[in-house]
Design an enzyme around this catalytic site. Structure first.
Site, short mmCIF file in Angstrom:
data_model
loop_
_atom_site.label_atom_id
_atom_site.label_comp_id
_atom_site.label_asym_id
_atom_site.label_seq_id
_atom_site.Cartn_x
_atom_site.Cartn_y
_atom_site.Cartn_z
N ASP A 24 0.82 -1.21 0.00
CA ASP A 24 0.00 0.00 0.00
C ASP A 24 0.86 1.26 0.00
O ASP A 24 1.99 1.25 0.47
CB ASP A 24 -0.91 -0.03 1.24
CG ASP A 24 -2.09 0.92 1.10
OD1 ASP A 24 -2.44 1.30 -0.05
OD2 ASP A 24 -2.67 1.30 2.14
N ASN A 26 1.18 3.45 -2.89
CA ASN A 26 1.65 3.91 -4.21
C ASN A 26 1.08 5.28 -4.57
O ASN A 26 1.78 6.14 -5.12
CB ASN A 26 1.22 2.92 -5.31
CG ASN A 26 1.90 1.58 -5.18
OD1 ASN A 26 2.88 1.44 -4.45
ND2 ASN A 26 1.38 0.59 -5.89
N HIS A 41 2.02 3.47 -9.05
CA HIS A 41 1.85 2.02 -9.26
C HIS A 41 3.02 1.45 -10.08
O HIS A 41 3.47 0.34 -9.83
CB HIS A 41 0.53 1.72 -9.97
CG HIS A 41 -0.67 2.08 -9.14
ND1 HIS A 41 -0.79 1.70 -7.83
CD2 HIS A 41 -1.79 2.79 -9.42
CE1 HIS A 41 -1.95 2.16 -7.34
NE2 HIS A 41 -2.57 2.82 -8.29
N LEU A 135 11.45 -19.77 -5.64
CA LEU A 135 10.55 -18.92 -4.86
C LEU A 135 9.16 -19.01 -5.48
O LEU A 135 9.02 -19.00 -6.70
CB LEU A 135 11.02 -17.46 -4.91
CG LEU A 135 10.12 -16.46 -4.18
CD1 LEU A 135 10.47 -16.42 -2.69
CD2 LEU A 135 10.24 -15.06 -4.74
C1 IPE Z 1 -5.25 -2.83 -0.11
O1 IPE Z 1 -5.00 -1.48 -0.24
C2 IPE Z 1 -5.29 -3.48 -1.47
C3 IPE Z 1 -4.00 -3.62 -2.13
C4 IPE Z 1 -2.83 -3.28 -1.64
C5 IPE Z 1 -4.07 -4.23 -3.43
P1 IPE Z 1 -6.18 -0.42 -0.37
O2 IPE Z 1 -5.53 0.90 -0.51
O3 IPE Z 1 -7.11 -0.82 -1.45
O4 IPE Z 1 -6.92 -0.58 1.02
P2 IPE Z 1 -7.72 0.48 1.89
O5 IPE Z 1 -8.70 1.15 0.98
O6 IPE Z 1 -6.72 1.43 2.44
O7 IPE Z 1 -8.36 -0.33 2.97
C1 IPE Z 2 -1.70 0.19 -3.24
O1 IPE Z 2 -1.46 1.55 -3.33
C2 IPE Z 2 -1.83 -0.45 -4.59
C3 IPE Z 2 -3.21 -0.84 -4.92
C4 IPE Z 2 -4.22 -0.79 -4.12
C5 IPE Z 2 -3.42 -1.32 -6.27
P1 IPE Z 2 -2.66 2.59 -3.28
O2 IPE Z 2 -3.06 2.92 -4.66
O3 IPE Z 2 -3.76 2.11 -2.41
O4 IPE Z 2 -1.92 3.82 -2.61
P2 IPE Z 2 -2.53 4.84 -1.56
O5 IPE Z 2 -3.03 4.05 -0.40
O6 IPE Z 2 -3.63 5.58 -2.26
O7 IPE Z 2 -1.38 5.73 -1.21
MG MG Z 3 -4.18 2.34 -0.43
#
Ligand code: IPE
Ligand code: IPE
Ligand code: MG
Length: 244
Positions: A24, A26, A41, A135
């Site tokens: 999480d 990105n 991403h 792996l």
């Molecule tokens: C969890 O992150 C999903 C992934 C890393 C793919 P999210 O950004 O979607 O989760 P929430 O919204 O913070 O719970």
């Molecule tokens: C996690 O990063 C990747 C996916 C959920 C695909 P986010 O896109 O949720 O990044 P934040 O949480 O908005 O920073």
């Molecule tokens: Mg997120």
């Protein structure tokens, strides 16, 4: 596996066999740089490469990554499209290298709902790498823990299993993760303290580690810190360990 001469200096039983990462942060990483979310991403995908290498070096056998949740479909359409095309590009451009490195790719989640041509690529990548054993890279894509449990229940009901003899071991055979062991360590980058529908059955006794570091910045040193923290914990599984 390289657990005997582990560069972390830990005894083999202190190395998590199966590490799962909620990648999480990105979007925030990109926003901090004034870039579009998709640039975050892409940076996150680049980062995966170094974490894969570090996992092999540290003697981790299975790495599960949360790449796209069943809830992520509700993001803006252009971000969803971008995430789909990132997965496609990874398969197109990196599969041969991953294969040569001995990585076995697996997928957990629903294939239905993913574009048919991308579904086909995912299946091909799994098939191509299935004999590798350096792996296991288990990609959670269009994954939801509740969907997984529901899908298991549906198959169990369809097969007419006896409700009185159904036990946890049998149930787990119907989960997407079968036959992989449960994760020992779940790492969440980006600072939140929640599972966001990730491996909710399998996480029952996982150790959870949350770091504010955003996923594109989570490097080998950060992984080392997480594993050392894991190694310092006492896993009791509900029991009493000390002698009385
Ligand atoms: C969890 O992150 C999903 C992934 C890393 C793919 P999210 O950004 O979607 O989760 P929430 O919204 O913070 O719970
Ligand atoms: C996690 O990063 C990747 C996916 C959920 C695909 P986010 O896109 O949720 O990044 P934040 O949480 O908005 O920073
Ligand atoms: Mg997120």
């Amino acid at each position: 596996m390289t657990t005997e001469h582990n560069p972390l200096g830990l005894p083999p039983e202190k190395i998590p066999r199966h590490v799962a990462i909620i990648m999480d942060g990105n979007g925030r990483w990109a926003r901090q740089r004034g870039l579009p979310r998709l640039a975050g991403h892409r940076a996150g995908t680049e980062n995966l490469r170094r974490i894969l290498e570090a996992c092999v070096e540290f003697g981790i056998e299975i790495l599960t990554i949360y790449a796209f949740s069943t809830e992520n479909w509700y993001r803006p359409p252009n971000e969803v499209r971008g995430l789909m095309s990132i997965l496609e590009q990874v398969i197109d451009r990196e599969l041969e290298e991953l294969n040569q490195q001995g990585v076995q790719l697996r997928h957990i989640g629903r294939l239905e709902g993913i574009r048919p041509d991308l579904q086909a690529k995912i299946k091909q990548a799994i098939e191509r790498t299935k004999h590798n054993d350096r792996l296991i890279l288990n990609v959670a894509f269009n994954y939801g823990g509740r969907a997984e449990i529901l899908d298991a229940c549906r198959r169990i009901l369809r097969e007419g299993l006896d409700p009185d003899t159904l036990d946890e071991e049998t149930f787990s055979r119907y989960l997407y993760t079968w036959p992989l062991p449960d994760p020992d360590l779940i790492i969440r980058t980006g600072g939140e303290y929640r599972l966001s529908n990730f491996l909710i059955w399998q996480a029952a006794y996982a150790e959870i580690y949350s770091t504010p570091t955003l996923w594109p910045d989570f490097d080998k040193e950060e992984l080392r810190k997480a594993i050392l923290e894991y190694a310092s914990r006492e896993r009791r599984f509900g029991r009493v360990l000390e002698k009385v």
